[in-house]
Structures are given as structure tokens and as C-alpha cells.
Design a protein around this motif. Sequence first.
Motif, mmCIF file in Angstrom:
data_model
loop_
_atom_site.group_PDB
_atom_site.id
_atom_site.type_symbol
_atom_site.label_atom_id
_atom_site.label_comp_id
_atom_site.label_asym_id
_atom_site.label_seq_id
_atom_site.Cartn_x
_atom_site.Cartn_y
_atom_site.Cartn_z
ATOM 1 N N LEU A 108 -9.121 -14.495 -44.928
ATOM 2 C CA LEU A 108 -8.386 -12.969 -44.781
ATOM 3 C C LEU A 108 -7.226 -12.936 -45.588
ATOM 4 C CD1 LEU A 108 -8.006 -12.813 -40.659
ATOM 5 C CD2 LEU A 108 -9.922 -11.954 -42.141
ATOM 6 N N LYS A 109 -7.073 -13.893 -46.458
ATOM 7 C CA LYS A 109 -5.939 -13.594 -47.528
ATOM 8 C C LYS A 109 -6.786 -13.707 -48.851
ATOM 9 C CE LYS A 109 -2.050 -15.658 -44.933
ATOM 10 N NZ LYS A 109 -0.919 -16.598 -45.131
ATOM 11 N N ASP A 110 -7.816 -13.382 -48.866
ATOM 12 C CA ASP A 110 -8.607 -13.413 -50.214
ATOM 13 C C ASP A 110 -7.983 -12.360 -51.121
ATOM 14 O OD1 ASP A 110 -11.015 -12.467 -52.209
ATOM 15 O OD2 ASP A 110 -11.652 -14.210 -51.268
ATOM 16 N N PRO A 111 -7.676 -12.617 -52.502
ATOM 17 C CA PRO A 111 -7.114 -11.588 -53.208
ATOM 18 C C PRO A 111 -7.848 -10.172 -53.419
ATOM 19 C CG PRO A 111 -7.130 -13.694 -54.317
ATOM 20 C CD PRO A 111 -7.894 -13.801 -52.884
ATOM 21 N N SER A 112 -9.136 -10.258 -53.184
ATOM 22 C CA SER A 112 -10.089 -9.046 -53.384
ATOM 23 C C SER A 112 -9.722 -7.917 -52.224
ATOM 24 C CB SER A 112 -11.403 -9.341 -53.175
ATOM 25 O OG SER A 112 -11.954 -9.869 -51.992
ATOM 26 N N ILE A 113 -9.295 -8.153 -51.130
ATOM 27 C CA ILE A 113 -8.992 -7.483 -50.178
ATOM 28 C C ILE A 113 -7.487 -6.996 -49.894
ATOM 29 C CG2 ILE A 113 -10.952 -8.009 -48.944
ATOM 30 C CD1 ILE A 113 -9.473 -9.484 -47.048
#
Length: 288
Positions: free
Chosen positions: A192-197
Motif C-alpha cells: 500500500l506504500k508503493d511509489p506508483s500510487i
Amino acid sequence: MVSNEQRRRQLAREKYLRQQQRRESARHKTRQRNVVIAAVLAVVLAGGGAIAATGALSGSDKDKTKDDAAASGTPSAAPTSKAPDPCAKEAKAVADKKPKKLSWKKEPALTVDKSASYTMKLETTCGDISVAMDAGKAPHTVNSFGFLAGKGYFDHTKCHRLVNSGIFVLQCGDPQGTGAGGPGYTLPDENLKDPSIKGGKYPAGTVAMANQYNPQTKQGKNTGGSQFFLVYKESELPPYYTPFGTVDKAGMKVLKKIADAGAGAPDQTMNTAPNASVVINKATVGKS
């Protein structure tokens, strides 16, 4: 020379116009807020999401006209379209094939190789969609998809929801085709902390998990199952939905074809089915 009575009428008219402008501005803001709320709730499973979405969109503005009420409905209901079904011929050929009725009491054992990349291939009636998956970032999710695909769980399942206002997603993965189905177990939220989102936006091509999380009550975390959504146009969504894959270039063309055909009106479960007959004939998962 303007009489006192004329002046009084002029002032009254100006006051009335100002009131009307304020009311219209308030209605516009309300509609915008409802679109955002409904768009977020549109990707939850219908088991808990349809009720929440209905409640969130029930207005109480006594001044609303019928047109206002229609405008403040679920965003997935507008715009509707009667575009031809681009996948009708292919869907007709497999109409007699039905999904398997499968269910498990617990999540499958974690056997996925976390250091490897995997590809999920969805052979659909509208064309093939390949999804690159990263087991290192979402091991439970990728592992589950490998398990379910290997059991034929997704085969002959319909993609039951297309949202084309507020957010832009195609939702699949429910053998029931209602938005209420699942494999019997739930998955933890991942990545949920992926840079893409970051920034509250899921980029076009993102594949993420649907779940029962309600951002209003903050309840329903870690409730992913088998349902997932494919983002065909950048969509503003809070980071509550596990992103686990990316659609390839050819797959994006298939999604565009599906999206261009539009969606129907909401049914009793708040689903807005795509006009295109999108059926996953077969799903396979393997190392890239």
C-alpha cells in the motif's frame, strides 16, 4: 426616474438570483462530493459495499429537482452507453461454459518465489490481457492468484463491473458475477506504500485488489479475496487497495476496447456491467 416600488422589486429580484446561484453552487459541490465517495466505494465487494454505497448516496436536500437527483447518483451509472458489444460473437461461442463452484476455508500455503516475477495471462472473449506481477511486493496476493488460476477458479467467469465516471476500472474475479463472490478466504493488504500510487492516484495499467474496506467507517481492512480491478485510465483512489500487477501494452488496447463500449445502468447490487461481454475463458500464472 425609478419609483420606490420598482426599486424594491429590482432589489428583490437581485436577491432571488443570488440565492439561486448559491443553491446551485451548493448542489454542484454536493454532486462532486458524492461522485468521489461513490467512486471509492465502487471497488469494494458488494457483500458489504453495495449497502454502504447506497447509504452514502442517499441525499436529503429538499430543494433537489429530479434532474439533480439523477446527477447525484452513482458515478458508474453515467455516462451509460448503448454501443455495440465488440465481444458478442466470442462470448456466444462459450455461453454454455460455466465457472466452477470452488471454495476454501483458509488461504493457501505461501509457496511463491518472492525473488521472482510472475505473469498472469487472462484469455478473454475480448482479447488477451497479460499482467506482470511482483511476488516480492505482494507475495500473498500473487501466491493466491497462482493457486486459484491453477485450480481453474477464474475460468469462464464474467468481468461484472465497469466504472466509467469518477474512477475508470474494470472489475473481475467473481465466479458469481455479482460482486459478492469470493474464494472463501481473505488476504492481507500488501504494497500500500508503493511509489506508483502516491498522491492518491492509481496509474493506468495498474491491477489491484478489490476489498470490503469502507473509508468512512475505517473498517474492512485485510479483506481481499479473488476480485480485482484493472485501471484503464488514471483513477483517483486512496491507497487502500493492494496493487500487485501491471497490464501489458496489448492488454491496454483490449481494456480500451471494453471501456469504449460503455457500461449499463446500475443493477440491484449497484453493479454496472460492461456492455462488452467480457468473459475470462482461461487464466494462467507462471514465472516470467
